[in-house]
Motif scaffolding. Structure first.
Motif, PDB file in Angstrom:
ATOM      1  N   PRO A 152       0.818  -1.219   0.000  1.00  0.00           N
ATOM      2  CA  PRO A 152       0.000   0.000   0.000  1.00  0.00           C
ATOM      3  C   PRO A 152       0.847   1.263   0.000  1.00  0.00           C
ATOM      4  O   PRO A 152       1.886   1.337   0.657  1.00  0.00           O
ATOM      5  N   ARG A 153       0.395   2.240  -0.752  1.00  0.00           N
ATOM      6  CA  ARG A 153       1.068   3.542  -0.872  1.00  0.00           C
ATOM      7  C   ARG A 153       0.016   4.632  -0.962  1.00  0.00           C
ATOM      8  O   ARG A 153      -1.131   4.392  -1.324  1.00  0.00           O
ATOM      9  N   SER A 154       0.439   5.854  -0.693  1.00  0.00           N
ATOM     10  CA  SER A 154      -0.382   7.015  -1.021  1.00  0.00           C
ATOM     11  C   SER A 154       0.562   8.138  -1.432  1.00  0.00           C
ATOM     12  O   SER A 154       1.691   8.221  -0.961  1.00  0.00           O
ATOM     13  N   SER A 155       0.095   8.955  -2.356  1.00  0.00           N
ATOM     14  CA  SER A 155       0.893  10.060  -2.876  1.00  0.00           C
ATOM     15  C   SER A 155       0.044  11.316  -2.941  1.00  0.00           C
ATOM     16  O   SER A 155      -1.147  11.255  -3.259  1.00  0.00           O
ATOM     17  N   TRP A 156       0.672  12.418  -2.647  1.00  0.00           N
ATOM     18  CA  TRP A 156       0.089  13.744  -2.857  1.00  0.00           C
ATOM     19  C   TRP A 156       0.929  14.397  -3.938  1.00  0.00           C
ATOM     20  O   TRP A 156       2.160  14.431  -3.825  1.00  0.00           O
ATOM     21  N   ILE A 157       0.296  14.871  -4.993  1.00  0.00           N
ATOM     22  CA  ILE A 157       1.049  15.532  -6.054  1.00  0.00           C
ATOM     23  C   ILE A 157       0.440  16.887  -6.394  1.00  0.00           C
ATOM     24  O   ILE A 157      -0.766  17.091  -6.278  1.00  0.00           O
ATOM     25  N   GLU A 158       1.317  17.777  -6.791  1.00  0.00           N
ATOM     26  CA  GLU A 158       0.929  19.096  -7.294  1.00  0.00           C
ATOM     27  C   GLU A 158       1.568  19.250  -8.669  1.00  0.00           C
ATOM     28  O   GLU A 158       2.763  18.990  -8.837  1.00  0.00           O
ATOM     29  N   VAL A 159       0.762  19.662  -9.635  1.00  0.00           N
ATOM     30  CA  VAL A 159       1.233  19.792 -11.009  1.00  0.00           C
ATOM     31  C   VAL A 159       1.244  21.267 -11.410  1.00  0.00           C
ATOM     32  O   VAL A 159       0.276  21.991 -11.186  1.00  0.00           O
ATOM     33  N   SER A 160       2.349  21.688 -11.999  1.00  0.00           N
ATOM     34  CA  SER A 160       2.464  23.041 -12.547  1.00  0.00           C
ATOM     35  C   SER A 160       2.398  22.935 -14.067  1.00  0.00           C
ATOM     36  O   SER A 160       2.241  21.845 -14.615  1.00  0.00           O
ATOM     37  N   ASP A 161       2.588  24.053 -14.736  1.00  0.00           N
ATOM     38  CA  ASP A 161       2.617  24.039 -16.198  1.00  0.00           C
ATOM     39  C   ASP A 161       3.805  23.238 -16.745  1.00  0.00           C
ATOM     40  O   ASP A 161       3.799  22.837 -17.905  1.00  0.00           O
ATOM     41  N   GLN A 162       4.810  23.003 -15.913  1.00  0.00           N
ATOM     42  CA  GLN A 162       6.006  22.294 -16.358  1.00  0.00           C
ATOM     43  C   GLN A 162       6.019  20.812 -15.976  1.00  0.00           C
ATOM     44  O   GLN A 162       6.951  20.107 -16.300  1.00  0.00           O
ATOM     45  N   GLY A 163       5.001  20.348 -15.268  1.00  0.00           N
ATOM     46  CA  GLY A 163       4.939  18.944 -14.870  1.00  0.00           C
ATOM     47  C   GLY A 163       4.687  18.801 -13.382  1.00  0.00           C
ATOM     48  O   GLY A 163       4.243  19.734 -12.717  1.00  0.00           O
ATOM     49  N   ILE A 164       4.987  17.624 -12.860  1.00  0.00           N
ATOM     50  CA  ILE A 164       4.801  17.390 -11.422  1.00  0.00           C
ATOM     51  C   ILE A 164       5.843  18.228 -10.696  1.00  0.00           C
ATOM     52  O   ILE A 164       7.052  18.033 -10.862  1.00  0.00           O
ATOM     53  N   ALA A 165       5.367  19.169  -9.891  1.00  0.00           N
ATOM     54  CA  ALA A 165       6.264  20.074  -9.181  1.00  0.00           C
ATOM     55  C   ALA A 165       6.560  19.586  -7.767  1.00  0.00           C
ATOM     56  O   ALA A 165       7.623  19.874  -7.223  1.00  0.00           O
ATOM     57  N   TYR A 166       5.631  18.838  -7.196  1.00  0.00           N
ATOM     58  CA  TYR A 166       5.769  18.371  -5.806  1.00  0.00           C
ATOM     59  C   TYR A 166       5.091  17.025  -5.692  1.00  0.00           C
ATOM     60  O   TYR A 166       3.993  16.811  -6.215  1.00  0.00           O
ATOM     61  N   GLN A 167       5.764  16.116  -5.010  1.00  0.00           N
ATOM     62  CA  GLN A 167       5.176  14.821  -4.718  1.00  0.00           C
ATOM     63  C   GLN A 167       5.652  14.378  -3.349  1.00  0.00           C
ATOM     64  O   GLN A 167       6.828  14.474  -3.024  1.00  0.00           O
ATOM     65  N   ARG A 168       4.719  13.919  -2.537  1.00  0.00           N
ATOM     66  CA  ARG A 168       5.047  13.334  -1.236  1.00  0.00           C
ATOM     67  C   ARG A 168       4.372  11.989  -1.154  1.00  0.00           C
ATOM     68  O   ARG A 168       3.171  11.889  -1.356  1.00  0.00           O
ATOM     69  N   ASP A 169       5.179  10.966  -0.908  1.00  0.00           N
ATOM     70  CA  ASP A 169       4.662   9.606  -0.815  1.00  0.00           C
ATOM     71  C   ASP A 169       4.658   9.138   0.636  1.00  0.00           C
ATOM     72  O   ASP A 169       5.552   9.504   1.420  1.00  0.00           O
ATOM     73  N   TYR A 170       3.683   8.305   0.971  1.00  0.00           N
ATOM     74  CA  TYR A 170       3.557   7.702   2.289  1.00  0.00           C
ATOM     75  C   TYR A 170       3.392   6.201   2.114  1.00  0.00           C
ATOM     76  O   TYR A 170       2.691   5.754   1.215  1.00  0.00           O
TER      77      TYR A 170
END
Length: 115
Positions: free
Chosen positions: A96-114
């Motif tokens: 099991p995993r979970s991810s939080w991602i934020e996408v900007s105009d240039q791609g995935i800018a932030y990702q945090r996995d748990y």
């Protein structure tokens, strides 16, 4: 479907195909990826290098998305997922995993996995 969901689906597929080039293209040049027990991975090139090494040590990678919650504007997503793969002669199933991602105009800018 928003940008965050689209990027997640492309990342999921790239991991399964061991598509290192696509992984690098999905992240913004100044991206940050945080995961447990590792220092931050910063920049698309370093994220690509890390994931390339990770993928090369595994076979038969399968990523299954369980649930996605996406912001109205499609720039943020929380993803519940599981991964299965073979490594060192052993099959690891439905981790099991979970991810939080934020996408900007240039791609995935932030990702945090748990996990």
């Amino acid at each position: 479907m928003g940008r965050a969901r689209e990027h997640w689906e492309q990342l999921r597929a790239a991991l399964e195909k061991v598509d290192v080039e696509t992984v690098g293209e999905l992240y913004a040049p100044d991206a940050v990826w945080l995961e447990p027990q590792n220092p931050p991975h910063e920049t698309n090139k370093l994220i690509q290098a890390y994931l390339s090494s990770w993928m090369q040590a595994r076979e038969n990678i399968d990523v299954s998305t369980k649930r996605i919650l996406e912001s109205e504007d499609g720039s943020f997503a929380a993803i519940e997922w599981a991964i299965s793969y073979t490594a060192a002669g052993r099959r690891w199933n439905s981790l099991p995993r979970s991810s939080w991602i934020e996408v900007s105009d240039q791609g995935i800018a932030y990702q945090r996995d748990y996990y």
